[in-house]
Write a protein that holds these residues in place. Sequence first.
Motif, mmCIF file in Angstrom:
data_model
loop_
_atom_site.group_PDB
_atom_site.id
_atom_site.type_symbol
_atom_site.label_atom_id
_atom_site.label_comp_id
_atom_site.label_asym_id
_atom_site.label_seq_id
_atom_site.Cartn_x
_atom_site.Cartn_y
_atom_site.Cartn_z
ATOM 1 N N THR A 91 0.839 -1.191 0.000
ATOM 2 C CA THR A 91 0.000 0.000 0.000
ATOM 3 C C THR A 91 0.874 1.242 0.000
ATOM 4 O O THR A 91 1.824 1.336 0.771
ATOM 5 C CB THR A 91 -0.906 0.010 1.259
ATOM 6 O OG1 THR A 91 -1.676 -1.192 1.263
ATOM 7 C CG2 THR A 91 -1.822 1.203 1.273
ATOM 8 N N THR A 93 1.663 4.737 1.105
ATOM 9 C CA THR A 93 1.293 5.592 2.235
ATOM 10 C C THR A 93 1.973 6.953 2.160
ATOM 11 O O THR A 93 2.164 7.608 3.171
ATOM 12 C CB THR A 93 1.657 4.913 3.569
ATOM 13 O OG1 THR A 93 3.057 4.637 3.594
ATOM 14 C CG2 THR A 93 0.864 3.649 3.777
ATOM 15 N N HIS A 98 3.926 -0.147 2.293
ATOM 16 C CA HIS A 98 3.867 -1.103 3.406
ATOM 17 C C HIS A 98 2.955 -2.281 3.080
ATOM 18 O O HIS A 98 2.043 -2.178 2.276
ATOM 19 C CB HIS A 98 3.428 -0.430 4.706
ATOM 20 C CG HIS A 98 1.941 -0.356 4.890
ATOM 21 N ND1 HIS A 98 1.178 0.653 4.369
ATOM 22 C CD2 HIS A 98 1.086 -1.193 5.516
ATOM 23 C CE1 HIS A 98 -0.090 0.445 4.680
ATOM 24 N NE2 HIS A 98 -0.175 -0.670 5.371
ATOM 25 N N ARG A 99 3.257 -3.378 3.741
ATOM 26 C CA ARG A 99 2.453 -4.592 3.669
ATOM 27 C C ARG A 99 2.136 -4.986 5.108
ATOM 28 O O ARG A 99 3.034 -5.056 5.951
ATOM 29 C CB ARG A 99 3.231 -5.709 2.976
ATOM 30 C CG ARG A 99 2.509 -7.052 2.973
ATOM 31 C CD ARG A 99 3.366 -8.159 2.418
ATOM 32 N NE ARG A 99 4.499 -8.395 3.322
ATOM 33 C CZ ARG A 99 5.652 -8.925 2.939
ATOM 34 N NH1 ARG A 99 5.854 -9.271 1.694
ATOM 35 N NH2 ARG A 99 6.623 -9.109 3.811
ATOM 36 N N ASP A 100 0.874 -5.217 5.401
ATOM 37 C CA ASP A 100 0.481 -5.657 6.745
ATOM 38 C C ASP A 100 0.869 -7.111 6.960
ATOM 39 O O ASP A 100 1.011 -7.873 6.010
ATOM 40 C CB ASP A 100 -1.032 -5.509 6.932
ATOM 41 C CG ASP A 100 -1.479 -4.058 7.005
ATOM 42 O OD1 ASP A 100 -0.666 -3.207 7.406
ATOM 43 O OD2 ASP A 100 -2.639 -3.784 6.650
ATOM 44 N N SER A 101 1.005 -7.491 8.219
ATOM 45 C CA SER A 101 1.269 -8.895 8.536
ATOM 46 C C SER A 101 -0.022 -9.695 8.369
ATOM 47 O O SER A 101 -1.127 -9.154 8.460
ATOM 48 C CB SER A 101 1.795 -9.035 9.960
ATOM 49 O OG SER A 101 0.820 -8.578 10.870
ATOM 50 N N LYS A 102 0.141 -10.982 8.104
ATOM 51 C CA LYS A 102 -1.009 -11.884 7.960
ATOM 52 C C LYS A 102 -0.682 -13.182 8.676
ATOM 53 O O LYS A 102 0.420 -13.702 8.564
ATOM 54 C CB LYS A 102 -1.270 -12.191 6.486
ATOM 55 C CG LYS A 102 -1.671 -11.002 5.657
ATOM 56 C CD LYS A 102 -1.816 -11.396 4.199
ATOM 57 C CE LYS A 102 -1.930 -10.153 3.352
ATOM 58 N NZ LYS A 102 -1.689 -10.397 1.956
ATOM 59 N N ASP A 140 5.240 -11.615 7.459
ATOM 60 C CA ASP A 140 5.590 -10.486 8.317
ATOM 61 C C ASP A 140 5.255 -9.160 7.667
ATOM 62 O O ASP A 140 5.260 -9.020 6.435
ATOM 63 C CB ASP A 140 7.089 -10.512 8.646
ATOM 64 C CG ASP A 140 7.472 -11.691 9.523
ATOM 65 O OD1 ASP A 140 6.627 -12.113 10.336
ATOM 66 O OD2 ASP A 140 8.605 -12.182 9.390
ATOM 67 N N ALA A 141 4.969 -8.155 8.504
ATOM 68 C CA ALA A 141 4.774 -6.789 8.015
ATOM 69 C C ALA A 141 6.100 -6.304 7.433
ATOM 70 O O ALA A 141 7.183 -6.707 7.882
ATOM 71 C CB ALA A 141 4.328 -5.886 9.159
ATOM 72 N N ILE A 143 7.920 -2.614 5.534
ATOM 73 C CA ILE A 143 7.824 -1.224 5.086
ATOM 74 C C ILE A 143 9.122 -0.854 4.390
ATOM 75 O O ILE A 143 10.206 -1.187 4.877
ATOM 76 C CB ILE A 143 7.599 -0.266 6.279
ATOM 77 C CG1 ILE A 143 6.293 -0.603 7.002
ATOM 78 C CG2 ILE A 143 7.582 1.187 5.812
ATOM 79 C CD1 ILE A 143 6.095 0.167 8.291
#
Length: 162
Positions: A91, A93, A98-102, A140-141, A143
Amino acid sequence: MSTRFFSTFAAVSSLLLAVGCAADPGDDAESVSAAEVPSVAMDGVETEATGQTCACPAGTEYQAGLCYTKCASGWVGEGPVCWKPCAAGFTDTGFFCHRDSKIIGADTSSCPWYNKCGVGSDCNKCPSGYANDGCTCRVDAYIYAQESYGRGVGTTPTCTTY
């Protein structure tokens, strides 16, 4: 619109009032703020409510009242800066991607009843790109700073009265 666009716009807004096509210097018309002047962009030409049409030279694009050199193929220009789009799954920003954790449940259907999470064995399965943590799988998240380069301060467009 991104946060980066509004930051860039704020940085050049005072310049826009000084060099833009908002009014003929010889006009005695009362002062109008930039927010009150509606405009419509059409194929690199800006038509403003003041009765003037502004255009940029070939190889440049009109943005925020100035002409800027076009960005490299695949890059996006916002004011005096060209930005490389974020990688798939990330995403934008502003200045970072960034990528969120899942975290999802692992497929433990082939694990024995006494080791349901498959600890120490390879009976549990995770989708490609996920780390195997036993009963769960995770990404993992992450950035990273978005790549960019400057394209100059911009030049004044050529304006004509119609």
